[in-house]
Design an enzyme around this catalytic site. Structure first.
Site, PDB file in Angstrom:
ATOM      1  N   LYS A 238       0.825  -1.209   0.000  1.00  0.00           N
ATOM      2  CA  LYS A 238       0.000   0.000   0.000  1.00  0.00           C
ATOM      3  C   LYS A 238       0.865   1.268   0.000  1.00  0.00           C
ATOM      4  O   LYS A 238       2.082   1.200   0.205  1.00  0.00           O
ATOM      5  CB  LYS A 238      -0.946  -0.057   1.200  1.00  0.00           C
ATOM      6  CG  LYS A 238      -1.940  -1.234   1.131  1.00  0.00           C
ATOM      7  CD  LYS A 238      -2.883  -1.231   2.350  1.00  0.00           C
ATOM      8  CE  LYS A 238      -3.948  -2.318   2.247  1.00  0.00           C
ATOM      9  NZ  LYS A 238      -4.896  -2.242   3.398  1.00  0.00           N
TER      10      LYS A 238
ATOM     11  N   ASN B 197      -2.125  -0.056   6.991  1.00  0.00           N
ATOM     12  CA  ASN B 197      -1.593  -1.334   7.461  1.00  0.00           C
ATOM     13  C   ASN B 197      -0.719  -2.068   6.450  1.00  0.00           C
ATOM     14  O   ASN B 197      -0.655  -3.292   6.446  1.00  0.00           O
ATOM     15  CB  ASN B 197      -2.732  -2.211   7.984  1.00  0.00           C
ATOM     16  CG  ASN B 197      -3.785  -2.464   6.941  1.00  0.00           C
ATOM     17  OD1 ASN B 197      -3.632  -2.082   5.780  1.00  0.00           O
ATOM     18  ND2 ASN B 197      -4.856  -3.144   7.327  1.00  0.00           N
TER      19      ASN B 197
ATOM     20  N   THR C 167      -5.559  -7.451  10.620  1.00  0.00           N
ATOM     21  CA  THR C 167      -5.819  -6.141  10.011  1.00  0.00           C
ATOM     22  C   THR C 167      -5.245  -5.015  10.871  1.00  0.00           C
ATOM     23  O   THR C 167      -4.651  -4.074  10.353  1.00  0.00           O
ATOM     24  CB  THR C 167      -7.341  -5.939   9.842  1.00  0.00           C
ATOM     25  OG1 THR C 167      -7.854  -7.028   9.074  1.00  0.00           O
ATOM     26  CG2 THR C 167      -7.656  -4.628   9.147  1.00  0.00           C
TER      27      THR C 167
ATOM     28  N   HIS D 279      -2.121  -5.493   1.434  1.00  0.00           N
ATOM     29  CA  HIS D 279      -3.402  -6.156   1.211  1.00  0.00           C
ATOM     30  C   HIS D 279      -3.135  -7.633   0.922  1.00  0.00           C
ATOM     31  O   HIS D 279      -2.135  -7.974   0.299  1.00  0.00           O
ATOM     32  CB  HIS D 279      -4.113  -5.545  -0.002  1.00  0.00           C
ATOM     33  CG  HIS D 279      -5.301  -6.344  -0.464  1.00  0.00           C
ATOM     34  ND1 HIS D 279      -6.530  -6.241   0.142  1.00  0.00           N
ATOM     35  CD2 HIS D 279      -5.424  -7.282  -1.442  1.00  0.00           C
ATOM     36  CE1 HIS D 279      -7.374  -7.083  -0.457  1.00  0.00           C
ATOM     37  NE2 HIS D 279      -6.728  -7.709  -1.423  1.00  0.00           N
TER      38      HIS D 279
ATOM     39  N   TYR E 231     -12.669  -1.763  -3.255  1.00  0.00           N
ATOM     40  CA  TYR E 231     -13.138  -1.899  -1.872  1.00  0.00           C
ATOM     41  C   TYR E 231     -14.658  -1.731  -1.745  1.00  0.00           C
ATOM     42  O   TYR E 231     -15.155  -1.377  -0.671  1.00  0.00           O
ATOM     43  CB  TYR E 231     -12.417  -0.888  -0.975  1.00  0.00           C
ATOM     44  CG  TYR E 231     -10.976  -1.277  -0.665  1.00  0.00           C
ATOM     45  CD1 TYR E 231     -10.693  -2.362   0.165  1.00  0.00           C
ATOM     46  CD2 TYR E 231      -9.898  -0.575  -1.196  1.00  0.00           C
ATOM     47  CE1 TYR E 231      -9.385  -2.732   0.464  1.00  0.00           C
ATOM     48  CE2 TYR E 231      -8.581  -0.936  -0.901  1.00  0.00           C
ATOM     49  CZ  TYR E 231      -8.334  -2.019  -0.079  1.00  0.00           C
ATOM     50  OH  TYR E 231      -7.031  -2.378   0.217  1.00  0.00           O
TER      51      TYR E 231
ATOM     52  N   GLU F 124      -9.502 -10.088  -7.938  1.00  0.00           N
ATOM     53  CA  GLU F 124      -8.554  -8.989  -7.703  1.00  0.00           C
ATOM     54  C   GLU F 124      -7.364  -9.060  -8.659  1.00  0.00           C
ATOM     55  O   GLU F 124      -6.865  -8.019  -9.115  1.00  0.00           O
ATOM     56  CB  GLU F 124      -8.099  -9.016  -6.241  1.00  0.00           C
ATOM     57  CG  GLU F 124      -9.231  -8.679  -5.281  1.00  0.00           C
ATOM     58  CD  GLU F 124      -8.914  -8.937  -3.822  1.00  0.00           C
ATOM     59  OE1 GLU F 124      -9.794  -8.676  -2.972  1.00  0.00           O
ATOM     60  OE2 GLU F 124      -7.793  -9.395  -3.501  1.00  0.00           O
TER      61      GLU F 124
HETATM   62  P1  IDP Z   1      -8.009  -6.781   5.536  1.00  0.00           P
HETATM   63  O1  IDP Z   1      -7.186  -5.807   4.713  1.00  0.00           O
HETATM   64  O2  IDP Z   1      -7.238  -7.346   6.686  1.00  0.00           O
HETATM   65  O3  IDP Z   1      -8.678  -7.844   4.695  1.00  0.00           O
HETATM   66  P2  IDP Z   1     -10.622  -5.492   5.709  1.00  0.00           P
HETATM   67  O4  IDP Z   1     -11.553  -5.657   6.848  1.00  0.00           O
HETATM   68  O5  IDP Z   1     -10.947  -6.168   4.405  1.00  0.00           O
HETATM   69  O6  IDP Z   1      -9.164  -5.912   6.217  1.00  0.00           O
HETATM   70  O7  IDP Z   1     -10.475  -3.932   5.455  1.00  0.00           O
HETATM   71  C1  IDP Z   1      -9.875  -3.409   4.277  1.00  0.00           C
HETATM   72  C2  IDP Z   1      -8.950  -2.272   4.673  1.00  0.00           C
HETATM   73  O8  IDP Z   1      -9.727  -1.205   5.217  1.00  0.00           O
HETATM   74  C3  IDP Z   1      -7.938  -2.605   5.769  1.00  0.00           C
HETATM   75  O9  IDP Z   1      -6.802  -3.280   5.292  1.00  0.00           O
HETATM   76  C4  IDP Z   1      -7.632  -1.236   6.305  1.00  0.00           C
HETATM   77  O10 IDP Z   1      -6.730  -0.512   5.420  1.00  0.00           O
HETATM   78  C5  IDP Z   1      -8.994  -0.571   6.259  1.00  0.00           C
HETATM   79  N1  IDP Z   1      -9.723  -0.765   7.537  1.00  0.00           N
HETATM   80  C6  IDP Z   1     -10.328  -1.902   7.973  1.00  0.00           C
HETATM   81  N2  IDP Z   1     -10.921  -1.730   9.164  1.00  0.00           N
HETATM   82  C7  IDP Z   1     -10.696  -0.435   9.483  1.00  0.00           C
HETATM   83  C8  IDP Z   1     -11.064   0.370  10.628  1.00  0.00           C
HETATM   84  O11 IDP Z   1     -11.723  -0.084  11.564  1.00  0.00           O
HETATM   85  N3  IDP Z   1     -10.634   1.665  10.601  1.00  0.00           N
HETATM   86  C9  IDP Z   1      -9.916   2.212   9.579  1.00  0.00           C
HETATM   87  N4  IDP Z   1      -9.545   1.481   8.494  1.00  0.00           N
HETATM   88  C10 IDP Z   1      -9.915   0.179   8.454  1.00  0.00           C
HETATM   89 MG    MG Z   2     -10.127  -7.660   3.259  1.00  0.00          MG
END
Ligand code: IDP
Ligand code: MG
Length: 139
Positions: free
Chosen positions: A11, A114, A93, A117, A51, A128
């Site tokens: 990212k 984070n 996450t 992905h 997303y 994807e």
């Molecule tokens: P993942 O990337 O671990 O699969 P997802 O729940 O699919 O997590 O969420 C997609 C992305 O959205 C995350 O990687 C993160 O960048 C962002 N995200 C997820 N949950 C939160 C949150 O509670 N606050 C802010 N950003 C979040």
């Molecule tokens: Mg995800």
């Protein structure tokens, strides 16, 4: 599709911090083969589509802003059990909950920024991968 590919993005925060090389080293030394890879940048429409499943979440606007603010590295990775093994390699996450030695534990700053992905299912790995790469960019 067979359960041997997954899709990843390093990212914008990973690119900004100069962590491309270190993260790719961690990925390849963990047994993943790079099938396709490029430095690219998501448009707002790209990020909203990628997303879309999160469009009603409160963080959706910030997520789109973050994911479009600079280049990313997109890649397709091959390994037996790729989706599950890659999710284990990247960690939770929220990096505060990511296990020691995982990519998010080592390179991520927050639940929103984070570092990487990883696809969450074989179906999404295929969707994807096709979102980012044509067949002739896959090796
Ligand atoms: P993942 O990337 O671990 O699969 P997802 O729940 O699919 O997590 O969420 C997609 C992305 O959205 C995350 O990687 C993160 O960048 C962002 N995200 C997820 N949950 C939160 C949150 O509670 N606050 C802010 N950003 C979040
Ligand atoms: Mg995800």
């Amino acid at each position: 599709m067979a359960n041997n590919i997954t899709f990843t993005m390093l990212k914008p925060d990973s690119v900004e911090k100069g962590n491309i090389g270190a993260i790719l080293e961690k990925i390849t030394s963990s047994g993943f083969r790079i099938v396709a890879m490029k430095l690219t940048q998501l448009t707002t429409a790209d990020a909203e589509a990628f997303y879309a499943i999160h469009k009603d979440r409160p963080f959706f606007g910030d997520l789109v802003t973050y994911m479009t603010r600079g280049p990313i590295v997109a890649a397709i990775l091959e390994k037996d059990n790729a989706v599950e093994d890659f999710r284990a390699l990247i960690g939770a996450t929220n990096p505060a909950e990511a296990a020691e030695g995982t990519i998010r534990n080592m390179f991520a700053d927050s639940i929103s920024e984070n570092a990487v992905h990883g696809s969450d299912s074989d179906d999404n790995a295929a969707i994807e991968s096709a979102f980012h790469f044509s067949g002739r960019e896959m090796f």
